[in-house]
Motif scaffolding. Structure first.
Motif, PDB file in Angstrom:
ATOM      1  N   PHE A  52       0.904  -1.240   0.066  1.00  0.00           N
ATOM      2  CA  PHE A  52      -0.024  -0.098  -0.037  1.00  0.00           C
ATOM      3  C   PHE A  52       1.060   1.499  -0.026  1.00  0.00           C
ATOM      4  O   PHE A  52       1.936   1.112   0.268  1.00  0.00           O
ATOM      5  CB  PHE A  52      -0.861  -0.128   1.140  1.00  0.00           C
ATOM      6  CG  PHE A  52      -0.365   0.274   2.553  1.00  0.00           C
ATOM      7  CD1 PHE A  52       0.145  -0.920   3.352  1.00  0.00           C
ATOM      8  CD2 PHE A  52      -0.351   1.381   2.973  1.00  0.00           C
ATOM      9  CE1 PHE A  52       0.909  -0.806   4.607  1.00  0.00           C
ATOM     10  CE2 PHE A  52       0.430   1.735   4.312  1.00  0.00           C
ATOM     11  CZ  PHE A  52       0.913   0.409   5.068  1.00  0.00           C
TER      12      PHE A  52
ATOM     13  N   VAL B 157       0.499   5.798   1.002  1.00  0.00           N
ATOM     14  CA  VAL B 157      -0.546   6.754   1.541  1.00  0.00           C
ATOM     15  C   VAL B 157       0.139   7.917   0.900  1.00  0.00           C
ATOM     16  O   VAL B 157       1.091   8.335   0.963  1.00  0.00           O
ATOM     17  CB  VAL B 157      -0.395   6.860   3.094  1.00  0.00           C
ATOM     18  CG1 VAL B 157      -1.235   7.879   3.501  1.00  0.00           C
ATOM     19  CG2 VAL B 157      -0.735   5.457   3.925  1.00  0.00           C
ATOM     20  N   TYR B 158      -1.047   8.641   0.225  1.00  0.00           N
ATOM     21  CA  TYR B 158      -0.849   9.752  -0.534  1.00  0.00           C
ATOM     22  C   TYR B 158      -0.973  10.866   0.057  1.00  0.00           C
ATOM     23  O   TYR B 158      -1.971  11.062   1.189  1.00  0.00           O
ATOM     24  CB  TYR B 158      -1.891   9.884  -1.771  1.00  0.00           C
ATOM     25  CG  TYR B 158      -1.364   9.011  -3.001  1.00  0.00           C
ATOM     26  CD1 TYR B 158      -1.715   7.639  -2.954  1.00  0.00           C
ATOM     27  CD2 TYR B 158      -0.910   9.596  -4.027  1.00  0.00           C
ATOM     28  CE1 TYR B 158      -1.618   6.830  -4.048  1.00  0.00           C
ATOM     29  CE2 TYR B 158      -0.330   8.669  -5.200  1.00  0.00           C
ATOM     30  CZ  TYR B 158      -0.548   7.380  -5.047  1.00  0.00           C
ATOM     31  OH  TYR B 158      -0.363   6.518  -6.067  1.00  0.00           O
ATOM     32  N   ARG B 159      -0.098  11.929   0.321  1.00  0.00           N
ATOM     33  CA  ARG B 159      -0.019  13.117   1.339  1.00  0.00           C
ATOM     34  C   ARG B 159       0.228  14.110   0.323  1.00  0.00           C
ATOM     35  O   ARG B 159       0.035  15.123   0.624  1.00  0.00           O
ATOM     36  CB  ARG B 159       1.168  13.120   2.210  1.00  0.00           C
ATOM     37  CG  ARG B 159       1.039  12.002   3.102  1.00  0.00           C
ATOM     38  CD  ARG B 159       2.207  11.789   4.186  1.00  0.00           C
ATOM     39  NE  ARG B 159       1.983  10.521   4.698  1.00  0.00           N
ATOM     40  CZ  ARG B 159       1.596  10.109   5.673  1.00  0.00           C
ATOM     41  NH1 ARG B 159       0.383  11.165   6.313  1.00  0.00           N
ATOM     42  NH2 ARG B 159       1.517   9.062   6.212  1.00  0.00           N
TER      43      ARG B 159
ATOM     44  N   TYR C 160      -4.821   9.774   1.891  1.00  0.00           N
ATOM     45  CA  TYR C 160      -5.532   8.513   1.571  1.00  0.00           C
ATOM     46  C   TYR C 160      -4.797   7.414   1.153  1.00  0.00           C
ATOM     47  O   TYR C 160      -3.707   7.681   0.765  1.00  0.00           O
ATOM     48  CB  TYR C 160      -6.818   8.804   0.383  1.00  0.00           C
ATOM     49  CG  TYR C 160      -6.064   9.312  -0.904  1.00  0.00           C
ATOM     50  CD1 TYR C 160      -5.890   8.131  -1.690  1.00  0.00           C
ATOM     51  CD2 TYR C 160      -5.957  10.438  -1.144  1.00  0.00           C
ATOM     52  CE1 TYR C 160      -5.592   8.582  -2.914  1.00  0.00           C
ATOM     53  CE2 TYR C 160      -5.149  11.060  -2.392  1.00  0.00           C
ATOM     54  CZ  TYR C 160      -5.115   9.958  -3.465  1.00  0.00           C
ATOM     55  OH  TYR C 160      -4.520  10.187  -4.612  1.00  0.00           O
ATOM     56  N   ALA C 161      -5.394   6.240   1.352  1.00  0.00           N
ATOM     57  CA  ALA C 161      -4.405   5.090   0.853  1.00  0.00           C
ATOM     58  C   ALA C 161      -4.945   4.546  -0.264  1.00  0.00           C
ATOM     59  O   ALA C 161      -6.171   4.441  -0.441  1.00  0.00           O
ATOM     60  CB  ALA C 161      -4.409   4.105   2.206  1.00  0.00           C
TER      61      ALA C 161
ATOM     62  N   ALA D 147      -4.276   0.613  -1.779  1.00  0.00           N
ATOM     63  CA  ALA D 147      -3.395  -0.632  -1.380  1.00  0.00           C
ATOM     64  C   ALA D 147      -3.706  -1.785  -2.590  1.00  0.00           C
ATOM     65  O   ALA D 147      -4.618  -1.621  -3.444  1.00  0.00           O
ATOM     66  CB  ALA D 147      -4.309  -1.111  -0.358  1.00  0.00           C
TER      67      ALA D 147
ATOM     68  N   ASN E  12      -8.957   1.863  -3.173  1.00  0.00           N
ATOM     69  CA  ASN E  12      -8.523   2.695  -2.017  1.00  0.00           C
ATOM     70  C   ASN E  12      -8.990   1.855  -0.829  1.00  0.00           C
ATOM     71  O   ASN E  12      -9.810   0.980  -0.862  1.00  0.00           O
ATOM     72  CB  ASN E  12      -9.576   3.891  -1.771  1.00  0.00           C
ATOM     73  CG  ASN E  12      -9.076   5.072  -2.874  1.00  0.00           C
ATOM     74  OD1 ASN E  12      -9.974   5.338  -3.717  1.00  0.00           O
ATOM     75  ND2 ASN E  12      -8.114   5.230  -3.127  1.00  0.00           N
TER      76      ASN E  12
ATOM     77  N   PRO F 193      -5.366   5.951   7.623  1.00  0.00           N
ATOM     78  CA  PRO F 193      -4.157   5.265   6.719  1.00  0.00           C
ATOM     79  C   PRO F 193      -3.102   4.751   7.585  1.00  0.00           C
ATOM     80  O   PRO F 193      -2.276   3.565   7.327  1.00  0.00           O
ATOM     81  CB  PRO F 193      -3.989   6.371   5.720  1.00  0.00           C
ATOM     82  CG  PRO F 193      -5.196   7.049   5.510  1.00  0.00           C
ATOM     83  CD  PRO F 193      -5.654   7.196   6.908  1.00  0.00           C
TER      84      PRO F 193
ATOM     85  N   LEU G 243      -3.093   1.108   8.495  1.00  0.00           N
ATOM     86  CA  LEU G 243      -2.919  -0.051   7.601  1.00  0.00           C
ATOM     87  C   LEU G 243      -1.636  -0.964   7.890  1.00  0.00           C
ATOM     88  O   LEU G 243      -0.563  -0.353   8.209  1.00  0.00           O
ATOM     89  CB  LEU G 243      -2.901   0.584   6.171  1.00  0.00           C
ATOM     90  CG  LEU G 243      -4.309   1.362   5.748  1.00  0.00           C
ATOM     91  CD1 LEU G 243      -3.871   1.806   4.389  1.00  0.00           C
ATOM     92  CD2 LEU G 243      -5.368   0.515   5.861  1.00  0.00           C
TER      93      LEU G 243
END
Ligand SMILES: [Zn+2]
Length: 145
Positions: free
Chosen positions: A67, A69-71, A84-85, A87, A100, A106, A109
């Protein structure tokens, strides 16, 4: 930068997948020659190269195999969704599907986390298979009773 959500484009090859998703069913391409399920959708079986393909419904259960995680939002639509993640889910039936993971921080996870499909309708044509932790799905089922 457009505010619209980037969505898949339906083709003759992938339409059965999206039609099933609209009915809240997750289906995978399956090979009629060797019985293997696979993903992504393609014109031949990645295992035996047969073009004799069909579709099989899967359980929608699996484990997170990877996965991210978008920052940072690379599309404006995602700006207020951060972080948001996304995966990669290894489905119990074998294929790996990316989606997602919703309904969980997130930061919680982890690889191997048990997840289950849920469906997010985003347009008349597109309902996105998404995933959530399996315990969250169980809690929702209890709430619904
Ligand atoms: Zn095959």
């Amino acid at each position: 930068m457009s505010n619209e959500r980037p969505l898949p484009i339906l083709t003759d090859h992938n339409r059965p997948f999206w039609q099933a998703a609209a009915e809240h069913r997750l289906v995978m391409p399956s090979c009629n020659a060797c019985a293997k399920l696979f993903y992504p959708i393609g014109p031949v079986c990645p295992d035996c190269f047969s073009q004799d393909l069909g579709w099989k419904q899967v359980s929608g259960r699996g484990k997170i195999s990877s996965f991210v995680v978008y920052r940072q939002a690379f599309f404006a639509f995602f700006k207020d969704k951060l972080p948001y993640a996304v995966a990669q889910i290894e489905l119990d039936e074998g294929p790996r599907y990316s989606a997602n993971v919703l309904g969980v921080d997130p930061a919680q996870l982890h690889i191997g986390m048990e997840v289950e499909v849920s469906f997010e309708r985003v347009s008349d044509e597109v309902t996105l298979p998404q995933f959530q932790p399996r315990f969250a799905a169980a809690l929702q089922a209890v709430d619904a009773q």
